[in-house]
Motif scaffolding. Structure first.
Motif, PDB file in Angstrom:
ATOM      1  N   ALA A  67      -0.285   3.769 -19.947  1.00 30.27           N
ATOM      2  CA  ALA A  67      -1.375   3.165 -20.709  1.00 30.27           C
ATOM      3  C   ALA A  67      -2.549   2.942 -19.776  1.00 30.27           C
ATOM      4  CB  ALA A  67      -0.929   1.847 -21.334  1.00 30.27           C
ATOM      5  N   GLY A  68      -3.732   2.954 -20.340  1.00 32.75           N
ATOM      6  CA  GLY A  68      -4.916   2.704 -19.534  1.00 32.75           C
ATOM      7  C   GLY A  68      -6.047   2.155 -20.375  1.00 32.75           C
ATOM      8  N   PHE A  69      -6.840   1.293 -19.761  1.00 33.96           N
ATOM      9  CA  PHE A  69      -7.980   0.708 -20.450  1.00 33.96           C
ATOM     10  C   PHE A  69      -9.127   0.523 -19.466  1.00 33.96           C
ATOM     11  CE2 PHE A  69      -5.241  -2.731 -19.003  1.00 33.96           C
ATOM     12  CZ  PHE A  69      -6.113  -3.545 -18.309  1.00 33.96           C
ATOM     13  N   VAL A  70     -10.307   0.357 -20.018  1.00 36.32           N
ATOM     14  CA  VAL A  70     -11.506   0.113 -19.209  1.00 36.32           C
ATOM     15  C   VAL A  70     -12.145  -1.188 -19.674  1.00 36.32           C
ATOM     16  CG1 VAL A  70     -11.954   2.551 -18.732  1.00 36.32           C
ATOM     17  CG2 VAL A  70     -13.012   1.477 -20.716  1.00 36.32           C
ATOM     18  N   TYR A  71     -12.852  -1.819 -18.755  1.00 39.64           N
ATOM     19  CA  TYR A  71     -13.654  -2.994 -19.104  1.00 39.64           C
ATOM     20  C   TYR A  71     -15.063  -2.509 -19.370  1.00 39.64           C
ATOM     21  CZ  TYR A  71      -9.770  -5.637 -17.151  1.00 39.64           C
ATOM     22  OH  TYR A  71      -8.530  -6.150 -16.893  1.00 39.64           O
ATOM     23  N   GLY A  72     -15.557  -2.772 -20.568  1.00 42.80           N
ATOM     24  CA  GLY A  72     -16.892  -2.338 -20.936  1.00 42.80           C
ATOM     25  C   GLY A  72     -16.841  -1.051 -21.737  1.00 42.80           C
ATOM     26  N   TYR A  74     -20.865   0.153 -19.184  1.00 42.94           N
ATOM     27  CA  TYR A  74     -19.715  -0.642 -18.737  1.00 42.94           C
ATOM     28  C   TYR A  74     -20.115  -2.016 -18.211  1.00 42.94           C
ATOM     29  CZ  TYR A  74     -17.442   3.736 -19.550  1.00 42.94           C
ATOM     30  OH  TYR A  74     -17.005   4.874 -20.160  1.00 42.94           O
ATOM     31  N   GLU A  75     -21.280  -2.498 -18.642  1.00 44.86           N
ATOM     32  CA  GLU A  75     -21.717  -3.833 -18.250  1.00 44.86           C
ATOM     33  C   GLU A  75     -21.202  -4.902 -19.209  1.00 44.86           C
ATOM     34  OE1 GLU A  75     -25.910  -3.918 -17.475  1.00 44.86           O
ATOM     35  OE2 GLU A  75     -25.771  -2.228 -16.084  1.00 44.86           O
ATOM     36  N   ASP A  76     -20.775  -4.504 -20.396  1.00 42.43           N
ATOM     37  CA  ASP A  76     -20.224  -5.439 -21.383  1.00 42.43           C
ATOM     38  C   ASP A  76     -18.731  -5.644 -21.126  1.00 42.43           C
ATOM     39  OD1 ASP A  76     -19.805  -2.768 -22.079  1.00 42.43           O
ATOM     40  OD2 ASP A  76     -19.917  -3.136 -24.238  1.00 42.43           O
ATOM     41  N   ARG A  77     -18.425  -6.215 -19.973  1.00 46.58           N
ATOM     42  CA  ARG A  77     -17.043  -6.346 -19.502  1.00 46.58           C
ATOM     43  C   ARG A  77     -16.201  -7.325 -20.314  1.00 46.58           C
ATOM     44  NH1 ARG A  77     -15.184  -4.489 -14.909  1.00 46.58           N
ATOM     45  NH2 ARG A  77     -14.101  -6.437 -14.434  1.00 46.58           N
ATOM     46  N   ASP A  78     -16.793  -8.022 -21.269  1.00 47.80           N
ATOM     47  CA  ASP A  78     -16.007  -8.870 -22.157  1.00 47.80           C
ATOM     48  C   ASP A  78     -15.284  -8.029 -23.204  1.00 47.80           C
ATOM     49  OD1 ASP A  78     -18.638  -8.354 -23.225  1.00 47.80           O
ATOM     50  OD2 ASP A  78     -18.199  -9.828 -24.800  1.00 47.80           O
ATOM     51  N   VAL A  79     -15.623  -6.744 -23.261  1.00 48.35           N
ATOM     52  CA  VAL A  79     -14.956  -5.792 -24.149  1.00 48.35           C
ATOM     53  C   VAL A  79     -13.983  -4.955 -23.321  1.00 48.35           C
ATOM     54  CG1 VAL A  79     -15.267  -3.813 -25.685  1.00 48.35           C
ATOM     55  CG2 VAL A  79     -16.969  -5.656 -25.668  1.00 48.35           C
ATOM     56  N   CYS A  80     -12.762  -4.884 -23.789  1.00 47.30           N
ATOM     57  CA  CYS A  80     -11.742  -4.067 -23.131  1.00 47.30           C
ATOM     58  C   CYS A  80     -11.395  -2.932 -24.087  1.00 47.30           C
ATOM     59  CB  CYS A  80     -10.514  -4.912 -22.826  1.00 47.30           C
ATOM     60  SG  CYS A  80      -9.243  -4.031 -21.931  1.00 47.30           S
ATOM     61  N   ASP A 128     -12.296 -13.075 -18.697  1.00 50.46           N
ATOM     62  CA  ASP A 128     -13.359 -13.284 -19.678  1.00 50.46           C
ATOM     63  C   ASP A 128     -13.345 -12.272 -20.822  1.00 50.46           C
ATOM     64  OD1 ASP A 128     -14.351 -15.461 -18.213  1.00 50.46           O
ATOM     65  OD2 ASP A 128     -15.506 -14.124 -16.921  1.00 50.46           O
ATOM     66  N   VAL A 129     -12.303 -11.452 -20.927  1.00 47.29           N
ATOM     67  CA  VAL A 129     -12.217 -10.477 -22.025  1.00 47.29           C
ATOM     68  C   VAL A 129     -12.155 -11.237 -23.344  1.00 47.29           C
ATOM     69  CG1 VAL A 129     -10.743  -8.754 -23.135  1.00 47.29           C
ATOM     70  CG2 VAL A 129     -11.147  -8.643 -20.693  1.00 47.29           C
ATOM     71  N   ARG A 130     -13.020 -10.827 -24.265  1.00 48.14           N
ATOM     72  CA  ARG A 130     -13.055 -11.461 -25.583  1.00 48.14           C
ATOM     73  C   ARG A 130     -12.628 -10.515 -26.702  1.00 48.14           C
ATOM     74  NH1 ARG A 130     -17.773 -13.021 -27.636  1.00 48.14           N
ATOM     75  NH2 ARG A 130     -18.933 -11.524 -26.424  1.00 48.14           N
ATOM     76  N   GLN A 131     -12.779  -9.204 -26.467  1.00 50.38           N
ATOM     77  CA  GLN A 131     -12.483  -8.245 -27.528  1.00 50.38           C
ATOM     78  C   GLN A 131     -11.757  -7.032 -26.961  1.00 50.38           C
ATOM     79  OE1 GLN A 131     -15.587  -7.178 -30.460  1.00 50.38           O
ATOM     80  NE2 GLN A 131     -15.332  -5.083 -29.716  1.00 50.38           N
TER      81      GLN A 131
END
Length: 172
Positions: free
Chosen positions: A65-70, A76-82, A116-119
């Motif tokens: 599995a893999g994911f990115v922040y942003g 990729y500046e919206d790091r609250d989105v994963c 700080d991930v929100r979504q």
């Protein structure tokens, strides 16, 4: 069956992750050119986290599995989105226990990498009925959404709701 979840930290983990995904490329159902697919598959190694899943007894590689922040549109500046880029489990290892443990491990990795991930968001092919039933449970969580864009289903789930859901699941 028991599993070991290992974050890709070492060069040998990166190699195992990419090799596994390339070997199972057809099962990913990604309707993109090879170059674009390679970008999706490898981006977690640079912009987020990648994880390997091993069968504990045989230490056989069962999934990744893999994911990115942003997000790409926001550089990729919206790091609250994963954004989950890829999740794949070999057919012979697909069990409710692996789903529950894997979801918990994935959520823990997301939080550890960025508290700080929100979504959380991800894209799927809406043509796969089995996955749609599974994803419908995620879409039913408070604040979650599902939309179809260019023949792809797009899901967003508040991180706190996904974390709570993973905590409520039984390992079967």
């Amino acid at each position: 069956m028991s599993y070991v979840y290992r974050s890709c930290e070492l060069e040998m983990d990166h190699e195992a992750y990419v090799t596994f995904l390339l070997r199972h490329d057809a099962e990913l159902n990604l309707p993109y050119s090879f170059a674009m697919k390679l970008g999706f598959l490898s981006s977690p190694l640079f912009l987020g986290k990648a994880m390997l899943v091993f069968h504990e007894e045989s230490y056989d590689l069962a999934g990744a599995a893999g994911f990115v922040y942003g997000t790409g549109p926001r550089d990729y500046e919206d790091r609250d989105v994963c954004q989950v880029e890829v999740v794949i489990v070999r057919r012979e290892y697909r069990r409710p226990t692996l789903f529950v443990e894997g979801l918990r491990a994935l959520v823990a990795e997301m939080k550890a990498g960025n508290p700080d991930v929100r979504q959380v968001q991800f894209w799927t092919s809406p043509a796969h009925a089995g996955l749609e039933r599974l994803f419908a449970k995620l879409a039913a969580l408070p604040g979650a959404t599902r939309s179809v864009v260019n023949d792809r289903a797009f899901y967003t789930v508040p991180f706190r709701e996904l974390e709570a859901y993973a905590g409520r699941l039984r390992a079967g």
